[in-house]
Design a protein around this motif. Structure first.
Motif, PDB file in Angstrom:
ATOM      1  N   SER A 194      20.704   7.724 -77.169  1.00 47.49           N
ATOM      2  CA  SER A 194      20.246   6.843 -76.114  1.00 47.49           C
ATOM      3  C   SER A 194      19.587   7.567 -74.855  1.00 47.49           C
ATOM      4  CB  SER A 194      21.226   5.771 -75.731  1.00 47.49           C
ATOM      5  OG  SER A 194      20.672   4.962 -74.827  1.00 47.49           O
ATOM      6  N   CYS A 212      16.160   9.103 -75.718  1.00 51.44           N
ATOM      7  CA  CYS A 212      14.960   8.195 -76.264  1.00 51.44           C
ATOM      8  C   CYS A 212      14.848   6.965 -75.105  1.00 51.44           C
ATOM      9  CB  CYS A 212      15.013   7.592 -77.541  1.00 51.44           C
ATOM     10  SG  CYS A 212      16.237   6.166 -77.735  1.00 51.44           S
ATOM     11  N   ASP A 214      16.437   4.406 -75.086  1.00 46.08           N
ATOM     12  CA  ASP A 214      16.613   2.856 -75.469  1.00 46.08           C
ATOM     13  C   ASP A 214      18.190   2.790 -76.050  1.00 46.08           C
ATOM     14  OD1 ASP A 214      13.929   1.733 -75.661  1.00 46.08           O
ATOM     15  OD2 ASP A 214      13.475   3.117 -76.861  1.00 46.08           O
ATOM     16  N   GLY A 262      20.470   2.413 -72.718  1.00 42.57           N
ATOM     17  CA  GLY A 262      19.750   3.629 -72.349  1.00 42.57           C
ATOM     18  C   GLY A 262      19.272   3.398 -70.850  1.00 42.57           C
ATOM     19  N   HIS A 276      15.608   3.304 -70.048  1.00 42.96           N
ATOM     20  CA  HIS A 276      14.391   2.664 -69.887  1.00 42.96           C
ATOM     21  C   HIS A 276      14.708   1.381 -69.285  1.00 42.96           C
ATOM     22  CE1 HIS A 276      10.714   0.449 -71.211  1.00 42.96           C
ATOM     23  NE2 HIS A 276      10.060   1.853 -71.017  1.00 42.96           N
ATOM     24  N   GLN A 321      15.782  -2.925 -71.734  1.00 40.85           N
ATOM     25  CA  GLN A 321      16.824  -2.500 -73.014  1.00 40.85           C
ATOM     26  C   GLN A 321      16.719  -3.733 -73.821  1.00 40.85           C
ATOM     27  OE1 GLN A 321      18.909   0.620 -73.140  1.00 40.85           O
ATOM     28  NE2 GLN A 321      16.816   0.917 -72.007  1.00 40.85           N
ATOM     29  N   VAL A 371      18.628   2.271 -83.108  1.00 37.94           N
ATOM     30  CA  VAL A 371      17.825   2.256 -82.019  1.00 37.94           C
ATOM     31  C   VAL A 371      16.938   1.084 -82.098  1.00 37.94           C
ATOM     32  CG1 VAL A 371      16.269   3.496 -80.269  1.00 37.94           C
ATOM     33  CG2 VAL A 371      18.158   4.783 -81.464  1.00 37.94           C
ATOM     34  N   SER A 428      14.013  -1.228 -79.824  1.00 36.41           N
ATOM     35  CA  SER A 428      12.947  -1.306 -78.599  1.00 36.41           C
ATOM     36  C   SER A 428      11.998  -2.456 -79.070  1.00 36.41           C
ATOM     37  CB  SER A 428      12.350   0.041 -78.195  1.00 36.41           C
ATOM     38  OG  SER A 428      11.853   0.084 -77.048  1.00 36.41           O
ATOM     39  N   THR A 429      10.916  -2.520 -77.967  1.00 34.72           N
ATOM     40  CA  THR A 429       9.951  -3.556 -78.330  1.00 34.72           C
ATOM     41  C   THR A 429       8.889  -2.912 -79.182  1.00 34.72           C
ATOM     42  OG1 THR A 429       8.742  -2.690 -75.989  1.00 34.72           O
ATOM     43  CG2 THR A 429      10.131  -4.728 -75.987  1.00 34.72           C
ATOM     44  N   ARG A 486       6.648  -0.102 -78.233  1.00 31.68           N
ATOM     45  CA  ARG A 486       7.459   1.372 -77.683  1.00 31.68           C
ATOM     46  C   ARG A 486       7.801   1.787 -79.098  1.00 31.68           C
ATOM     47  NH1 ARG A 486       9.592   3.719 -73.627  1.00 31.68           N
ATOM     48  NH2 ARG A 486      11.447   4.131 -74.726  1.00 31.68           N
TER      49      ARG A 486
END
Length: 274
Positions: free
Chosen positions: A118, A121, A123, A143, A145, A148, A243, A245-246, A249
């Motif tokens: 995490s 990256c 995330d 993470g 960013h 999240q 992991v 994410s959107t 990403r």
């Protein structure tokens, strides 16, 4: 990217996520308090070496004030205890339930793995174990960013394979077990983004060919996750990590980088005698 933050499972700083999954408890005050209390308890049980309040807030998505209130109740009932000034650990009620020489605590072993992934990256990273035909989230690390994707919480159970960590673990099982899991979950699968038994079989085959899993738009819309199976010293699959994410990403190249990061963290931090 701000216009995309409408998903109930997308958390920005100081925003509490809603309960995930189609079986979430009713949102009345009593159920909400109980659900939050269980989140805090499960986070503490996942880290028997102790957690600070700031880590509990990160693990549960709750703010400090409700976490302190819930901890006070849990300590009064003996489910949680305080070690030193700042650490919260499992309380005396749980000591008698821990068998000597029992199986390894995967949450403890995988928490450093998730933290490294995490932090690398940015995330959120997750760990699950198998419970029959279901996956059970045992740990997560938030993470850095700004957005999240907290697709599941510690304690969330869902059909094995609908999320990336569960899919990686499912694909690592023998064919006969894969078919048994899919058959047991067949009626539930459509509730997860229209998943079907045949679609899940295709994802299992792709995961085996690739060496790691990718799932998008199933358990949570507009989200893509990468997962990898965790194996013990005998090579047996015992858990899964992922992991999330959107979608924007997670281009193909970044998926590969995250998969490599998961593999490196497992090699570096997972005990050799697990």
């Amino acid at each position: 990217m701000g216009a995309r933050n409408t998903n109930a499972n997308v958390r920005q700083p100081d925003v509490k996520p809603d309960a995930a999954g189609p079986d979430a408890a009713p949102d009345d005050p009593g159920s909400r308090t109980l659900r939050r209390g269980l989140q805090v308890l499960e986070a503490v049980l996942a880290r028997p070496d102790g957690l600070r309040v700031v880590a509990l807030c990160a693990a549960t998505g709750l703010e400090r004030a409700p976490v302190y209130r819930l901890l006070a109740t849990l300590m009064e009932a003996g489910h949680v205890a305080r070690r030193g000034r700042f650490l919260y650990v499992p309380g005396p009620r749980w000591a008698a339930l821990q068998p000597a020489g029992g199986p390894p605590n995967m949450a403890v072993h995988l928490q450093p793995v998730l933290a490294r992934i995490s932090q690398g990256c940015g995330d959120a990273a997750f760990a699950i174990v198998r419970e029959g035909a279901a996956s059970h989230c045992i740990a997560r690390h938030v993470g850095t960013h700004p957005v999240q994707i907290l697709v599941i919480q510690v304690g969330t159970r869902q059909p094995l394979g609908v999320g990336a960590a569960g899919l990686a673990l499912l694909a690592a099982l023998p064919d006969v077990e894969v078919e048994a899991v899919i058959a047991a979950n067949a009626a539930q699968l459509p509730r997860y983004g229209g998943m079907t038994p045949e679609r899940l079989r295709i994802l299992v085959r792709a995961t085996r060919e690739r060496g790691w899993s990718v799932v998008g738009n199933h358990a949570t819309r507009n989200v893509l996750a990468v997962g990898m199976a965790v194996r013990d010293a005998r090579g047996e699959p015992v858990a899964g990590i992922s992991v999330a994410s959107t979608l924007d990403r997670m281009p193909r190249q970044r998926q590969q980088l995250i998969a490599a990061s998961c593999q490196a963290a497992l090699r570096a931090l997972l005990p050799a005698d697990l």
